[in-house]
Design a protein around this motif. Sequence first.
Motif, PDB file in Angstrom:
ATOM      1  N   ALA A 172      26.021  -2.089 -35.089  1.00 37.52           N
ATOM      2  CA  ALA A 172      25.551  -0.602 -34.909  1.00 37.52           C
ATOM      3  C   ALA A 172      25.341   0.016 -36.137  1.00 37.52           C
ATOM      4  N   ALA A 173      25.731  -0.466 -37.467  1.00 35.95           N
ATOM      5  CA  ALA A 173      25.624   0.213 -38.570  1.00 35.95           C
ATOM      6  C   ALA A 173      24.092  -0.318 -38.962  1.00 35.95           C
ATOM      7  N   ALA A 174      23.647  -1.468 -38.685  1.00 36.63           N
ATOM      8  CA  ALA A 174      22.231  -1.903 -39.032  1.00 36.63           C
ATOM      9  C   ALA A 174      21.306  -1.127 -37.980  1.00 36.63           C
ATOM     10  N   ALA A 175      21.705  -1.050 -36.969  1.00 35.39           N
ATOM     11  CA  ALA A 175      20.540  -0.453 -35.932  1.00 35.39           C
ATOM     12  C   ALA A 175      20.904   1.057 -35.941  1.00 35.39           C
ATOM     13  N   GLY A 176      21.952   1.817 -36.221  1.00 29.62           N
ATOM     14  CA  GLY A 176      22.177   3.041 -36.167  1.00 29.62           C
ATOM     15  C   GLY A 176      21.553   3.741 -37.458  1.00 29.62           C
ATOM     16  N   LEU A 177      21.661   2.965 -38.690  1.00 36.09           N
ATOM     17  CA  LEU A 177      21.294   3.517 -39.802  1.00 36.09           C
ATOM     18  C   LEU A 177      19.420   3.524 -39.751  1.00 36.09           C
ATOM     19  N   ALA A 178      18.923   2.556 -39.075  1.00 37.41           N
ATOM     20  CA  ALA A 178      17.671   2.474 -38.694  1.00 37.41           C
ATOM     21  C   ALA A 178      17.063   3.582 -38.021  1.00 37.41           C
ATOM     22  N   LEU A 179      17.931   3.870 -36.915  1.00 30.89           N
ATOM     23  CA  LEU A 179      17.229   4.880 -36.132  1.00 30.89           C
ATOM     24  C   LEU A 179      17.329   6.161 -36.870  1.00 30.89           C
ATOM     25  N   GLY A 222      18.100  -1.573 -44.183  1.00 34.56           N
ATOM     26  CA  GLY A 222      18.642  -3.056 -44.678  1.00 34.56           C
ATOM     27  C   GLY A 222      19.528  -3.001 -45.800  1.00 34.56           C
ATOM     28  N   VAL A 223      19.004  -2.448 -46.859  1.00 40.98           N
ATOM     29  CA  VAL A 223      19.659  -2.450 -48.054  1.00 40.98           C
ATOM     30  C   VAL A 223      21.171  -1.640 -47.743  1.00 40.98           C
ATOM     31  N   LEU A 224      21.198  -0.223 -47.234  1.00 39.60           N
ATOM     32  CA  LEU A 224      22.285   0.292 -46.986  1.00 39.60           C
ATOM     33  C   LEU A 224      23.403  -0.365 -46.324  1.00 39.60           C
ATOM     34  N   TYR A 225      22.677  -1.276 -45.264  1.00 39.41           N
ATOM     35  CA  TYR A 225      23.657  -2.148 -44.572  1.00 39.41           C
ATOM     36  C   TYR A 225      24.316  -3.344 -45.351  1.00 39.41           C
ATOM     37  N   PHE A 226      23.390  -3.753 -46.211  1.00 38.45           N
ATOM     38  CA  PHE A 226      23.591  -4.747 -47.008  1.00 38.45           C
ATOM     39  C   PHE A 226      25.039  -4.304 -48.188  1.00 38.45           C
ATOM     40  N   VAL A 275      19.721  -8.689 -38.717  1.00 38.32           N
ATOM     41  CA  VAL A 275      21.167  -8.998 -38.504  1.00 38.32           C
ATOM     42  C   VAL A 275      21.120 -10.294 -38.177  1.00 38.32           C
ATOM     43  N   ARG A 276      20.071 -10.904 -37.497  1.00 41.81           N
ATOM     44  CA  ARG A 276      19.888 -12.427 -37.001  1.00 41.81           C
ATOM     45  C   ARG A 276      19.863 -13.300 -38.280  1.00 41.81           C
ATOM     46  N   THR A 277      18.668 -12.887 -38.890  1.00 42.07           N
ATOM     47  CA  THR A 277      18.304 -13.904 -40.088  1.00 42.07           C
ATOM     48  C   THR A 277      19.072 -13.590 -41.548  1.00 42.07           C
ATOM     49  N   GLY A 278      19.886 -12.513 -41.525  1.00 41.44           N
ATOM     50  CA  GLY A 278      20.386 -12.258 -42.891  1.00 41.44           C
ATOM     51  C   GLY A 278      19.373 -11.371 -43.588  1.00 41.44           C
ATOM     52  N   ALA A 279      19.982 -10.643 -44.527  1.00 40.03           N
ATOM     53  CA  ALA A 279      19.541  -9.599 -45.449  1.00 40.03           C
ATOM     54  C   ALA A 279      18.421 -10.257 -46.469  1.00 40.03           C
ATOM     55  N   ARG A 280      18.940 -11.456 -46.965  1.00 43.80           N
ATOM     56  CA  ARG A 280      18.351 -12.225 -48.154  1.00 43.80           C
ATOM     57  C   ARG A 280      16.848 -12.557 -47.485  1.00 43.80           C
ATOM     58  N   ARG A 281      16.857 -13.465 -46.631  1.00 46.28           N
ATOM     59  CA  ARG A 281      15.474 -13.807 -45.947  1.00 46.28           C
ATOM     60  C   ARG A 281      14.566 -12.453 -45.859  1.00 46.28           C
ATOM     61  N   TRP A 282      15.187 -11.649 -44.806  1.00 43.68           N
ATOM     62  CA  TRP A 282      14.517 -10.546 -44.319  1.00 43.68           C
ATOM     63  C   TRP A 282      14.016  -9.531 -45.536  1.00 43.68           C
ATOM     64  N   ILE A 283      14.920  -9.216 -46.370  1.00 43.63           N
ATOM     65  CA  ILE A 283      14.232  -8.351 -47.448  1.00 43.63           C
ATOM     66  C   ILE A 283      13.173  -9.095 -48.132  1.00 43.63           C
ATOM     67  N   LEU A 315      20.169 -13.403 -54.302  1.00 43.45           N
ATOM     68  CA  LEU A 315      21.107 -12.798 -53.230  1.00 43.45           C
ATOM     69  C   LEU A 315      21.718 -13.626 -52.387  1.00 43.45           C
ATOM     70  N   ASP A 316      22.749 -13.219 -51.866  1.00 41.52           N
ATOM     71  CA  ASP A 316      23.621 -13.930 -50.637  1.00 41.52           C
ATOM     72  C   ASP A 316      24.012 -12.928 -49.790  1.00 41.52           C
ATOM     73  N   ASP A 317      23.830 -13.391 -48.637  1.00 40.15           N
ATOM     74  CA  ASP A 317      24.070 -12.503 -47.456  1.00 40.15           C
ATOM     75  C   ASP A 317      25.424 -12.049 -47.414  1.00 40.15           C
ATOM     76  N   ARG A 318      26.495 -12.886 -47.696  1.00 37.35           N
ATOM     77  CA  ARG A 318      27.808 -12.609 -47.480  1.00 37.35           C
ATOM     78  C   ARG A 318      28.804 -13.062 -48.518  1.00 37.35           C
ATOM     79  N   MET A 319      29.806 -12.440 -48.879  1.00 39.81           N
ATOM     80  CA  MET A 319      30.591 -12.905 -49.914  1.00 39.81           C
ATOM     81  C   MET A 319      31.238 -14.114 -49.801  1.00 39.81           C
ATOM     82  N   GLU A 320      31.515 -14.569 -48.374  1.00 38.98           N
ATOM     83  CA  GLU A 320      31.656 -16.331 -48.241  1.00 38.98           C
ATOM     84  C   GLU A 320      30.569 -17.394 -48.891  1.00 38.98           C
ATOM     85  N   ASP A 321      29.362 -16.556 -48.942  1.00 36.21           N
ATOM     86  CA  ASP A 321      28.330 -17.523 -49.580  1.00 36.21           C
ATOM     87  C   ASP A 321      28.137 -17.516 -51.070  1.00 36.21           C
TER      88      ASP A 321
END
Length: 444
Positions: free
Chosen positions: A373-380, A134-138, A86-94, A208-214
Amino acid sequence: MLETLTEIPEMDTAAEAHLFNKVTRRIVPLILACFVVAYLDRVNISFAKLQMQAQLGFSDAAYGFGASVFFVGYLLFEIPSNAIMVRTGARRWIARIMISWGIASAAMMFVRDETWFYILRFLLGALEAGFVPGVLYFYTQWFPAERRGRVNSYFFGAIALCGIIGGPISGGILKFFDGLNGMPGWQWLFLLEGLPSVLLGIVVLIVLDDRMEDAKWLTPAEKTLLASILSRDRKVDSTHSFLVALRWPVIYLFSLIYFGLCMGIYGFLFWMPQLVKSAGTSDPLIIGLITMIPYLAAMAGTVLISHSSDRTGERRWHLASCAIAAALGYLISATWPGHTVLLVLGLSISATGVIASFGIFWMFPARMLTGAAAAAGLALINSLGQFGGIVAPYMVGKVKDLLGSPSMGLYAIAVVCAITAVLIAWGLPRKIRFRDVVVARGQN
């Protein structure tokens, strides 16, 4: 029973179709390729077992424990991994996940004893942790709920594609590379199947891009339309807070259901080559070709089931039916473990039910969790559910060591899948037994 369709304002469906075709082409094939190599690295141990077990002197229980210990690392690092994403963005972390797990998978070629087998399997799980949620959140950032059933099915359908591609490739490597440059086939297997993950990780960073704005590949009008479509998603008692989500009993019900589904998939992912071998086939290439059959059935079934679910907007009974199919398939496999045709038939039914279930299952928690909550809850949910990956491989191996046959272990998995179907059909609270909005009938 809250299963009524909700009307939505009519929109420019031609523009929507063009937009989501564009988004899908940009994102889905790459993510699907990533998941194929992820599962290839996760389960190539099932083919390596055909040679390395005898050469290294592992028992079936030791192999099963090694297959299971992967999930210990996975569980411990799943939620922290998604919090970092959530902090780094999906692209870098994936990309980081893929590159590091590819290196760890290739390092399995250096295993010489049980201790290093367990250590490297644990490390592989720790490094892969966070990829699936992470992908599901993405996906929630790019696709509305009514389209995610199909998109999720493509994602989890990569498990079937991995089996179709990976079986013959793994069997071929074991057969034709065995002894090349003095290395046994199983070492070549880990080396050659670990490298693609590293290469794809680099591609993820570029594409990949993290957000549609990018997204420079979307026009301003397309970004506006996408934002409008995503904003109309109907949430059911949604929350942004992870701490609030932790107090919801339904989150733990989701985890229990996912545990049953994971028991179902890892029962055959880690044992299918050995089951086929025990039924009377010894050539590793032929074993690889035979294991393609259940995955081919699963791929066709997943497409049909996901299209039906998206077309009708109905999720609960589609998901419960998948769990029932998995139970039936395991029952057949356990009853005729020495009959190759019936064994493969049972495995095909199980594979279809379980693999098709994943894309539908993840629709439910994604409708209740947003933001962090989506990122952490899906992970839980994924973490707790993955206990099924710890139990199933070890249980089947231990039963096989004690009784000489895996049948009782397969019967146990069949019972778990049947209980899971009951939980899905009658355990979910009424307010989340929803039908999704069905948009244009001609949607792509």
